[in-house]
Design a protein around this motif. Sequence first.
Motif, PDB file in Angstrom:
ATOM      1  N   ASP A   1       0.836  -1.197   0.000  1.00  0.00           N
ATOM      2  CA  ASP A   1       0.000   0.000   0.000  1.00  0.00           C
ATOM      3  C   ASP A   1       0.876   1.254   0.000  1.00  0.00           C
ATOM      4  O   ASP A   1       0.691   2.174  -0.815  1.00  0.00           O
ATOM      5  N   ALA A   2       1.855   1.315   0.918  1.00  0.00           N
ATOM      6  CA  ALA A   2       2.715   2.494   1.040  1.00  0.00           C
ATOM      7  C   ALA A   2       3.572   2.696  -0.207  1.00  0.00           C
ATOM      8  O   ALA A   2       3.742   3.825  -0.687  1.00  0.00           O
ATOM      9  N   VAL A   3       4.109   1.617  -0.746  1.00  0.00           N
ATOM     10  CA  VAL A   3       4.945   1.700  -1.944  1.00  0.00           C
ATOM     11  C   VAL A   3       4.143   2.237  -3.129  1.00  0.00           C
ATOM     12  O   VAL A   3       4.595   3.139  -3.850  1.00  0.00           O
ATOM     13  N   LEU A   4       2.946   1.694  -3.336  1.00  0.00           N
ATOM     14  CA  LEU A   4       2.134   2.115  -4.478  1.00  0.00           C
ATOM     15  C   LEU A   4       1.664   3.558  -4.335  1.00  0.00           C
ATOM     16  O   LEU A   4       1.631   4.304  -5.320  1.00  0.00           O
ATOM     17  N   GLN A   5       1.318   3.969  -3.116  1.00  0.00           N
ATOM     18  CA  GLN A   5       0.914   5.361  -2.921  1.00  0.00           C
ATOM     19  C   GLN A   5       2.074   6.305  -3.225  1.00  0.00           C
ATOM     20  O   GLN A   5       1.877   7.359  -3.848  1.00  0.00           O
ATOM     21  N   ASP A   6       3.258   5.942  -2.803  1.00  0.00           N
ATOM     22  CA  ASP A   6       4.424   6.790  -3.056  1.00  0.00           C
ATOM     23  C   ASP A   6       4.719   6.880  -4.553  1.00  0.00           C
ATOM     24  O   ASP A   6       4.972   7.965  -5.084  1.00  0.00           O
ATOM     25  N   LEU A   7       4.677   5.752  -5.252  1.00  0.00           N
ATOM     26  CA  LEU A   7       4.939   5.758  -6.692  1.00  0.00           C
ATOM     27  C   LEU A   7       3.848   6.513  -7.449  1.00  0.00           C
ATOM     28  O   LEU A   7       4.131   7.217  -8.422  1.00  0.00           O
ATOM     29  N   ALA A   8       2.607   6.381  -6.991  1.00  0.00           N
ATOM     30  CA  ALA A   8       1.509   7.093  -7.635  1.00  0.00           C
ATOM     31  C   ALA A   8       1.680   8.600  -7.477  1.00  0.00           C
ATOM     32  O   ALA A   8       1.385   9.369  -8.405  1.00  0.00           O
ATOM     33  N   HIS A   9       2.160   9.017  -6.313  1.00  0.00           N
ATOM     34  CA  HIS A   9       2.372  10.448  -6.071  1.00  0.00           C
ATOM     35  C   HIS A   9       3.436  11.009  -7.009  1.00  0.00           C
ATOM     36  O   HIS A   9       3.321  12.145  -7.499  1.00  0.00           O
ATOM     37  N   THR A  10       4.471  10.214  -7.281  1.00  0.00           N
ATOM     38  CA  THR A  10       5.595  10.693  -8.087  1.00  0.00           C
ATOM     39  C   THR A  10       5.393  10.460  -9.579  1.00  0.00           C
ATOM     40  O   THR A  10       5.697  11.336 -10.396  1.00  0.00           O
ATOM     41  N   PHE A  11       4.862   9.298  -9.947  1.00  0.00           N
ATOM     42  CA  PHE A  11       4.826   8.911 -11.356  1.00  0.00           C
ATOM     43  C   PHE A  11       3.419   8.735 -11.931  1.00  0.00           C
ATOM     44  O   PHE A  11       3.255   8.607 -13.145  1.00  0.00           O
TER      45      PHE A  11
ATOM     46  N   ILE B   1      -5.741   6.685 -10.643  1.00  0.00           N
ATOM     47  CA  ILE B   1      -4.343   7.052 -10.822  1.00  0.00           C
ATOM     48  C   ILE B   1      -3.610   5.854 -11.413  1.00  0.00           C
ATOM     49  O   ILE B   1      -3.577   4.779 -10.805  1.00  0.00           O
ATOM     50  N   VAL B   2      -3.049   6.041 -12.588  1.00  0.00           N
ATOM     51  CA  VAL B   2      -2.430   4.939 -13.315  1.00  0.00           C
ATOM     52  C   VAL B   2      -0.911   5.070 -13.269  1.00  0.00           C
ATOM     53  O   VAL B   2      -0.355   6.129 -13.583  1.00  0.00           O
ATOM     54  N   LEU B   3      -0.248   3.998 -12.868  1.00  0.00           N
ATOM     55  CA  LEU B   3       1.210   3.965 -12.921  1.00  0.00           C
ATOM     56  C   LEU B   3       1.663   3.610 -14.332  1.00  0.00           C
ATOM     57  O   LEU B   3       0.989   2.839 -15.026  1.00  0.00           O
TER      58      LEU B   3
ATOM     59  N   THR C   1      -1.599  -1.845 -18.320  1.00  0.00           N
ATOM     60  CA  THR C   1      -0.960  -1.537 -17.050  1.00  0.00           C
ATOM     61  C   THR C   1      -1.410  -2.523 -15.976  1.00  0.00           C
ATOM     62  O   THR C   1      -2.482  -3.102 -16.051  1.00  0.00           O
ATOM     63  N   TYR C   2      -0.571  -2.699 -14.978  1.00  0.00           N
ATOM     64  CA  TYR C   2      -0.909  -3.582 -13.873  1.00  0.00           C
ATOM     65  C   TYR C   2      -1.523  -2.842 -12.699  1.00  0.00           C
ATOM     66  O   TYR C   2      -2.239  -3.431 -11.911  1.00  0.00           O
ATOM     67  N   PHE C   3      -1.234  -1.548 -12.555  1.00  0.00           N
ATOM     68  CA  PHE C   3      -1.621  -0.867 -11.334  1.00  0.00           C
ATOM     69  C   PHE C   3      -2.413   0.398 -11.610  1.00  0.00           C
ATOM     70  O   PHE C   3      -1.905   1.360 -12.176  1.00  0.00           O
ATOM     71  N   CYS C   4      -3.676   0.373 -11.177  1.00  0.00           N
ATOM     72  CA  CYS C   4      -4.549   1.548 -11.208  1.00  0.00           C
ATOM     73  C   CYS C   4      -5.054   1.779  -9.791  1.00  0.00           C
ATOM     74  O   CYS C   4      -5.731   0.913  -9.220  1.00  0.00           O
ATOM     75  N   LEU C   5      -4.754   2.908  -9.226  1.00  0.00           N
ATOM     76  CA  LEU C   5      -5.133   3.204  -7.843  1.00  0.00           C
ATOM     77  C   LEU C   5      -6.400   4.027  -7.819  1.00  0.00           C
ATOM     78  O   LEU C   5      -6.503   5.048  -8.518  1.00  0.00           O
ATOM     79  N   ALA C   6      -7.356   3.576  -7.043  1.00  0.00           N
ATOM     80  CA  ALA C   6      -8.600   4.324  -6.908  1.00  0.00           C
ATOM     81  C   ALA C   6      -8.327   5.631  -6.176  1.00  0.00           C
ATOM     82  O   ALA C   6      -7.519   5.692  -5.247  1.00  0.00           O
ATOM     83  N   LYS C   7      -8.996   6.693  -6.582  1.00  0.00           N
ATOM     84  CA  LYS C   7      -8.810   7.999  -5.936  1.00  0.00           C
ATOM     85  C   LYS C   7      -9.605   8.061  -4.624  1.00  0.00           C
ATOM     86  O   LYS C   7     -10.638   7.438  -4.490  1.00  0.00           O
TER      87      LYS C   7
END
Length: 221
Positions: free
Chosen positions: A155-165, A173-175, A215-221
Amino acid sequence: MMRSNLMDMYNEQEIQSNFDKQVLLTNLLESSVVHPQVKKIKRNQELIHEGESTDYVYYMLSGVASVKKEANIFGFIGAGQFVGFDTLFLNEPSTYTIRTREMCEVYVFDRLEVMEYLFSLQEGWIFFYLLEKEESQQLLKYQNFMRLKGVARLDAVLQDLAHTFGEEEDGVIVLPKSFSKQCIADYANFSLNTITSLIKELRREGFLAPTTKDTYFCLAK
């Protein structure tokens, strides 16, 4: 003592505004002693190799590169970041490998020209100090991730990557697709079986949205 006195002349806000990476880039591009080139680097190419020195400093214009020490990814570099400042002055062997994860466009600077420019400034070392501080913060952030367990770490890793990339698309939010399941597993220190199970859990919780084809990772807002 001189550095301490110079630092006393500025507050934190002034340091960040007068000596940030964008200011450094602008100054380098405008300097008569620096002659950068713009290059496109293909996917899976090394900009810097662990254990070797480099004659170049890079500035990322686009794309994503991984930061790896031995076999472990401990960070990523994207647009707006410099690469190669850790060995700028002494030109010692690099402590990590920088490898592109997708097509990257970069400014390529000659190391000696960057040194000549920074030495011409009374406060040039502050740029180096801030870049070194940012690198230390990246390592500390990674160490903090590794203290978390299971789904909390992912969870923490994906939130951090989503914030940056991450980029917003259709309410999620799509990585970038360069952040594959294997890439995230390597970064977060999970096996593929473990991360697959954790991804399912995060989808059940609504943290991860269903993936698209690319893509593999889409984060819900």
